[in-house]
Scaffold this active site. Structure first.
Site, mmCIF file in Angstrom:
data_model
loop_
_atom_site.group_PDB
_atom_site.id
_atom_site.type_symbol
_atom_site.label_atom_id
_atom_site.label_comp_id
_atom_site.label_asym_id
_atom_site.label_seq_id
_atom_site.Cartn_x
_atom_site.Cartn_y
_atom_site.Cartn_z
ATOM 1 N N LYS A 255 0.843 -1.189 0.000
ATOM 2 C CA LYS A 255 0.000 0.000 0.000
ATOM 3 C C LYS A 255 0.883 1.246 0.000
ATOM 4 O O LYS A 255 1.921 1.285 0.667
ATOM 5 C CB LYS A 255 -0.891 0.036 1.247
ATOM 6 C CG LYS A 255 -1.852 -1.132 1.361
ATOM 7 C CD LYS A 255 -3.075 -0.962 0.469
ATOM 8 C CE LYS A 255 -3.996 -2.171 0.514
ATOM 9 N NZ LYS A 255 -4.689 -2.300 1.798
ATOM 10 N N GLN A 315 -0.251 -12.211 10.713
ATOM 11 C CA GLN A 315 -0.753 -12.200 9.346
ATOM 12 C C GLN A 315 0.476 -12.025 8.450
ATOM 13 O O GLN A 315 1.533 -11.605 8.926
ATOM 14 C CB GLN A 315 -1.740 -11.059 9.135
ATOM 15 C CG GLN A 315 -1.158 -9.711 9.507
ATOM 16 C CD GLN A 315 -2.205 -8.629 9.582
ATOM 17 O OE1 GLN A 315 -3.383 -8.903 9.614
ATOM 18 N NE2 GLN A 315 -1.765 -7.392 9.588
ATOM 19 N N ASP A 350 -2.862 -7.614 -0.025
ATOM 20 C CA ASP A 350 -1.516 -7.524 0.558
ATOM 21 C C ASP A 350 -1.400 -8.364 1.831
ATOM 22 O O ASP A 350 -0.332 -8.422 2.429
ATOM 23 C CB ASP A 350 -1.156 -6.065 0.868
ATOM 24 C CG ASP A 350 -2.138 -5.405 1.821
ATOM 25 O OD1 ASP A 350 -3.332 -5.822 1.827
ATOM 26 O OD2 ASP A 350 -1.734 -4.486 2.564
ATOM 27 N N ASP A 386 -2.032 -7.729 17.846
ATOM 28 C CA ASP A 386 -2.877 -7.110 16.833
ATOM 29 C C ASP A 386 -4.050 -8.019 16.484
ATOM 30 O O ASP A 386 -3.852 -9.206 16.181
ATOM 31 C CB ASP A 386 -2.002 -6.877 15.587
ATOM 32 C CG ASP A 386 -2.707 -6.060 14.527
ATOM 33 O OD1 ASP A 386 -2.795 -4.836 14.693
ATOM 34 O OD2 ASP A 386 -3.169 -6.663 13.525
ATOM 35 N N ASN A 387 -5.257 -7.474 16.530
ATOM 36 C CA ASN A 387 -6.449 -8.216 16.114
ATOM 37 C C ASN A 387 -6.488 -9.667 16.611
ATOM 38 O O ASN A 387 -6.626 -10.601 15.816
ATOM 39 C CB ASN A 387 -6.533 -8.233 14.583
ATOM 40 C CG ASN A 387 -7.108 -6.946 14.044
ATOM 41 O OD1 ASN A 387 -7.875 -6.265 14.728
ATOM 42 N ND2 ASN A 387 -6.749 -6.614 12.820
ATOM 43 N N GLU A 415 -5.457 -6.138 21.312
ATOM 44 C CA GLU A 415 -6.015 -5.069 20.483
ATOM 45 C C GLU A 415 -7.232 -5.612 19.745
ATOM 46 O O GLU A 415 -7.193 -5.891 18.559
ATOM 47 C CB GLU A 415 -4.966 -4.547 19.481
ATOM 48 C CG GLU A 415 -5.440 -3.295 18.741
ATOM 49 C CD GLU A 415 -5.686 -3.489 17.243
ATOM 50 O OE1 GLU A 415 -5.967 -2.492 16.575
ATOM 51 O OE2 GLU A 415 -5.618 -4.630 16.734
ATOM 52 N N LYS A 534 1.077 4.941 9.211
ATOM 53 C CA LYS A 534 0.985 3.532 8.825
ATOM 54 C C LYS A 534 1.552 3.315 7.429
ATOM 55 O O LYS A 534 1.989 2.217 7.108
ATOM 56 C CB LYS A 534 -0.480 3.062 8.867
ATOM 57 C CG LYS A 534 -1.046 2.956 10.276
ATOM 58 C CD LYS A 534 -2.335 2.148 10.321
ATOM 59 C CE LYS A 534 -3.482 2.895 9.650
ATOM 60 N NZ LYS A 534 -4.754 2.141 9.755
ATOM 61 N N TYR A 535 1.518 4.375 6.607
ATOM 62 C CA TYR A 535 1.919 4.205 5.208
ATOM 63 C C TYR A 535 3.080 5.098 4.785
ATOM 64 O O TYR A 535 3.501 5.065 3.647
ATOM 65 C CB TYR A 535 0.717 4.468 4.285
ATOM 66 C CG TYR A 535 -0.505 3.699 4.706
ATOM 67 C CD1 TYR A 535 -0.579 2.321 4.497
ATOM 68 C CD2 TYR A 535 -1.581 4.336 5.326
ATOM 69 C CE1 TYR A 535 -1.695 1.600 4.906
ATOM 70 C CE2 TYR A 535 -2.696 3.626 5.735
ATOM 71 C CZ TYR A 535 -2.745 2.264 5.520
ATOM 72 O OH TYR A 535 -3.837 1.553 5.923
#
Lengths: 660, 660
Positions: A255, A315, A350, A386-387, A415, A534-535
């Protein structure tokens, strides 16, 4: 008709409703080292006999039980307190029995008062005392003393009143209590468990920052750059420096800025698109530095009494080594390609999720466990996960328990911004801390209701909130308003961070974006930051004049100086006649803090706050002397209702300490 | 580090907080035949996949489980209803799994709406449908149909929109739901249990009378005399005729009239001083008749649709055969004599308690069980158990369960006027009904609070109240006031009995003493009746003019004619601005009953009663037409607040039926 009994019929005491007990003992309650742990239970028996009860407890894995006497707390409830001394798990249960000696002594006292004691009554007592003598250690002094007491009670040549007096002495009671007859004792049907965490589990201030933005200008930052920032973070008073994933970032479907699908060549990608040629979850993104650099950073943080927390996001980018090394951990589409993440009709090409229904779940689980162990080896003892709600709940329960067996100090923050039952289940499964809905509770009424649920509902036993006013994913609308100088509105940032820090003893901020009042969303109606870190790499000027770092520093100082703010569960909300003003207090020991905050960040609000003896834990009567710890101004309150006026520009909130 | 797993890691669904579940499944919930039984649970999984769940249930002892689909009830709660068809125990648990087909179908629908379905998506669906085809019975029609659907979904020559349409048909959904993939289904960790009683367990009217007072004049009555009274009791509308103990009465230390320690020669003694030369708990007091006479009485009651209930009081007079035949069941004093009952400094030398800590507890328990079986053999299926809280709780749990194995119809009423936790524990241990504190809840506020605890608290799952305004042991002060004609005050007796009968669907009265307004205590400040039937034979004139039997008859008729009053749990209290007036309503289906009672028995009280849509279960709007079922007068209420005026002498209460 079945007439055989699988029970021991002589046990007359029954034990019910032991507290704390999460889901019938399925999950442990949670506390921290040094806590006084109170266990209570309903204990009843038939008839009128006296009952005695003990709390049995031991460190998990130890053979020997310890015991604490339970005391009667009214309405057939019994209670015992123990101090939790070590990190780990403490098992506990309740044992209770009929105390025939106490029954006899109480009856004999009543008969004595009515002058109807008979010689046979004293023979009964003598037999009970002789029984205790038999239970005392051979040749012990107590055995000798009990035998003497039994003999004297039975001695018909001594006048009855003298023998009754002997039976009723405190010394006899103590001797008897030391050797109870537990032949028919009942044990509660469950062995329960309390998870004892280290102190930072109940009191911590987190600061999240992107290492790659710590470089000079927009040069990719390194761990050495992060290290240069540590003094600033330590000065603000934080305990935990939390880094987004530090692993190699995928190239495929990367991204670009502002989440664009068409990145520029130099766009760094999202740290959560984990895995590339340089490795996966146990590797380090080459531009950040080496493993040795990371270990050095971890050690450097410790020298400031801070800890580095890592973000573990299970992930994979399409370039993650696991994709080719372990295709069995992923779902494949009919054409043989790996199934990307979807939220139909949206695709996230992604990201490849792991398949927790894989037949190879054992190798997957063990490898994920190894990820944690790898970073624990590097000195990390706090993980933000995360998640976690997109990975299997049984997996987390197993993983956290397995890590805790050898590393009981490790703290896990979930989170999971998801539905309440899923958040609670993750907490039950073992997460030490949990993100919450605090970010979206933006009125005094909503906050009061939510905090009451967390601190008064059943979740209080297992769910430890960690309050965040912002995260890299969430810039709440309340923080998006533009102030007169082009930055965010300071009152909103101050009140939200102060509320997070005082409502919850665990709280955190997402870094320079917060202290520098970053307020622009990527587009109207979105909670995403514009030009999100983040990007892309951001160049923050942490010494800018508009920084509220001094305010944050003061809040953290106040937290450290006041034990009342170092716990979350004991909170009282106070009435105020203005619905824009939130008032609450916390008391621990002799320390009482009262917070009054104006949640209307654009107008002055005033009102009358109730501070009655019933509403404050310390009682007392007016006049009250309170000191505003933000301004060091003292006030004398001459009544239970007091007037406050909160001007967003000058005094958006008070944090009062009640003076002795 | 332990890395072996004792779990099946592919199970992703977790099930928590199944309701009803008493003490983590330790005790059964209670219902009656015909009830709709609702089970709900928190069911969650990671990620975004669809979940399917079933309630599994079976009659205890049967091998085969039945299933009822659970439906999503919001907030991750799932629910299923079943009808309880048979008396006994029904076991239940919850099974849940990821429904990959539903997940796929929902995703495909969204993709279809966004026109982004890819051929691969349909191949995935085809594989799921083919899987269901594999699970369908060999050569079945459904197997054939599923195979056809799978083939058509996979057929690349058919346009995508046609294949999507086929995937989304209701018929395909039904076929797929019939053969779910439960490979990784999770089952709740407990098998829970609900005790299903016969209907009389939830709706009964009891009438207690002393058989020995049923003779002519003060001649000792017999079972034949009781039989002569049955038409009167049946006419009043009672279901259960409960007799105090019918066994031989001890002579040693017998109590005389008014509990005197110096009885006259002809004093009959207390029926609770059980056991004499003629036998013990399985024998019949000779003056009452024979075993055959008793069986005849039991049958005669049945012909009036009534049942005879016996009082089982496990205690012995000094003359009981067990005292000599089983000395091991009693405690002995140092001089070898049997220990009498005591409440120091008081002695009760006419009563020997059984020792539940005896080493011979198995023979004791079995003999006590035989007592129940003996009377069950005689046709008795309802027992009122005297002071169960002075016998061991584990004993009752074993006894009731053992009786229920062969005699599931048997009803046990616990006469435990003791502390709340002990009353609740007896109910959990299996007692069908329990006496309550109703007798001492004598204001609208107290009754409202108490009934709310019983019907809204956790006790509602296991504790069935049975409300009694009086018993042979309790003449409450409210019933002691003297009316102008020398009897008790009718309003007090009417209101107390009507409240017992309408607040609780199980209620009872202690016989002629109630209907004849017996009001004199043995002495001022006592709750004991003067000239109590416990110690002497009374000669009641049941046809006396002042009898309120017609009122009681009307109350029982109203109960039988209104299903709303045939259950206890669904009750709503209504506001009234006069604290002397108690107002509540009950609704079942289309039947709503509203009771307004004046609890000041000496003065007229009036007030406004709230009858808002929120407060009545049936909703609706004014005007309301209500009929007072005691007077048959109809009223039209034009507003939500309505005026009532209650005159103790004429209309101490209303029992309104809300007309359609």
């Amino acid at each position: 008709m079945a007439r055989t009994h699988r029970i021991k019929g002589q046990r007359r005491v029954v034990i019910d409703r032991v507290h704390p007990e999460v889901d019938g003992g399925r999950f442990p309650a949670k506390r921290v080292v040094g806590d006084t742990f109170t266990v209570d239970a309903d204990i009843v028996a038939d008839g009128h006999d006296a009952i005695a009860a003990v709390l049995r407890y031991r460190q998990r894995g130890k053979a020997a039980w310890r015991e604490a006497a339970m005391t009667f707390a009214g309405n057939d409830r019994w209670s015992a307190d123990i101090t939790l001394e070590r990190v780990g798990f403490v098992e506990y249960t309740v044992v209770a029995w009929i105390d025939h000696y106490v029954s006899w002594r109480d009856g004999t006292k009543k008969k004595h008062d009515a002058a109807v004691v008979e010689p046979a009554d004293l023979q009964i007592g003598a037999a009970l005392v002789a029984g205790a003598g038999n239970r005392a250690p051979a040749r012990s002094r107590n055995k000798r003393r009990l035998t003497e007491v039994a003999d004297r009670l039975a001695d018909e040549t001594t006048p009855i009143h003298q023998r009754v007096a002997l039976a009723l002495t405190e010394k006899t009671a103590q001797l008897m209590a030391a050797y109870p007859d537990r032949t028919n004792a009942s044990t509660y049907r469950h062995t329960l468990c309390v998870r004892v965490d280290r102190e930072r589990a109940s009191f911590s201030a987190w600061y999240e920052l992107f290492p790659r933005s710590c470089g000079r200008g927009t040069t990719h930052g390194t761990f050495a750059d992060v290290q240069r920032h540590l003094p600033h973070i330590a000065e603000m008073g934080f305990d935990v420096v939390y880094l987004p994933p530090i692993h190699p970032i995928g190239v495929t479907k990367r991204k670009g800025r502002n989440n664009s699908l068409t990145p520029e060549a130099h766009d760094p990608g999202s740290p959560w698109a984990i895995g590339g040629a340089a490795g996966g979850h146990t590797a380090i993104h080459p531009e950040l530095g080496t493993y040795a650099d990371f270990v050095h950073l971890v050690q450097a943080a410790k020298s400031y009494q801070m800890e580095i927390a890592l973000d573990i996001a299970f992930q994979c980018s399409p370039d993650h080594p696991w994709v080719t090394e372990h295709p069995e951990w992923f779902i494949h589409r009919p054409d043989g390609s790996v199934q990307y993440a979807e939220n139909p009709p949206k695709k996230y090409e992604d990201i490849y999720p792991l398949d927790f229904e894989t037949h190879a779940w054992e190798s997957l689980w063990n490898t994920l466990l190894d990820v944690f162990l790898h970073w624990i080896e590097a000195g990390v003892a706090i993980f933000r996960v995360d998640n976690p709600h997109t990975k299997s709940f049984p997996f987390w329960e197993w993983l956290i328990d397995t890590v805790h067996q050898d590393h009981p100090d490790v703290i896990f923050l979930a989170e999971a911004f998801t539905r309440p039952k899923r958040m609670y289940r993750l907490a039950k499964a073992g997460f030490t801390h949990s993100y919450t809905y605090f970010t979206w509770r933006n009125s005094p009424g909503d906050l009061r209701e939510y905090v009451t649920e967390l601190t008064r509902g059943e979740a209080r036993e297992f769910f430890r909130p960690n309050f965040w006013p912002n995260t890299p994913d969430i810039l709440h609308e309340d923080l998006q308003r533009r102030g007169p100088d082009g930055h965010g509105v300071p009152a909103a940032f101050k009140v939200r961070s102060a509320l997070a820090a005082t409502l919850s003893s665990n709280y955190g901020l997402y870094g320079p974006a917060f202290e520098l009042l970053e307020h622009e969303p990527v587009r109207s109606g979105s909670e995403e930051y514009a030009n999100s870190e983040k990007y892309e790499i951001r160049d923050w000027d942490i010494s800018a004049n508009h920084s509220i770092a001094p305010f944050i520093q003061r809040i953290n100082e106040i937290r450290r100086g006041n034990v009342a703010l170092q716990q979350t569960r004991a909170i009282t909300f106070h009435s105020c006649d203005n619905p824009h003003i939130l008032c609450f207090s916390k008391t621990v020991g002799g320390n009482t803090i009262l917070v009054c905050a104006n949640m209307d960040y654009s107008s002055t609000q005033s009102g009358w706050v109730e501070f009655s003896p019933a509403a404050i834990a310390r009682g007392g009567r007016p006049p009250f002397v309170v000191t505003d710890l933000l301004t060091d101004i003292a006030y004398t309150w001459r009544d239970y209702w007091n007037y406050v006026e909160l001007d967003p520009e000058r005094t958006p909130l008070h944090i009062f300490r009640l003076e002795p």
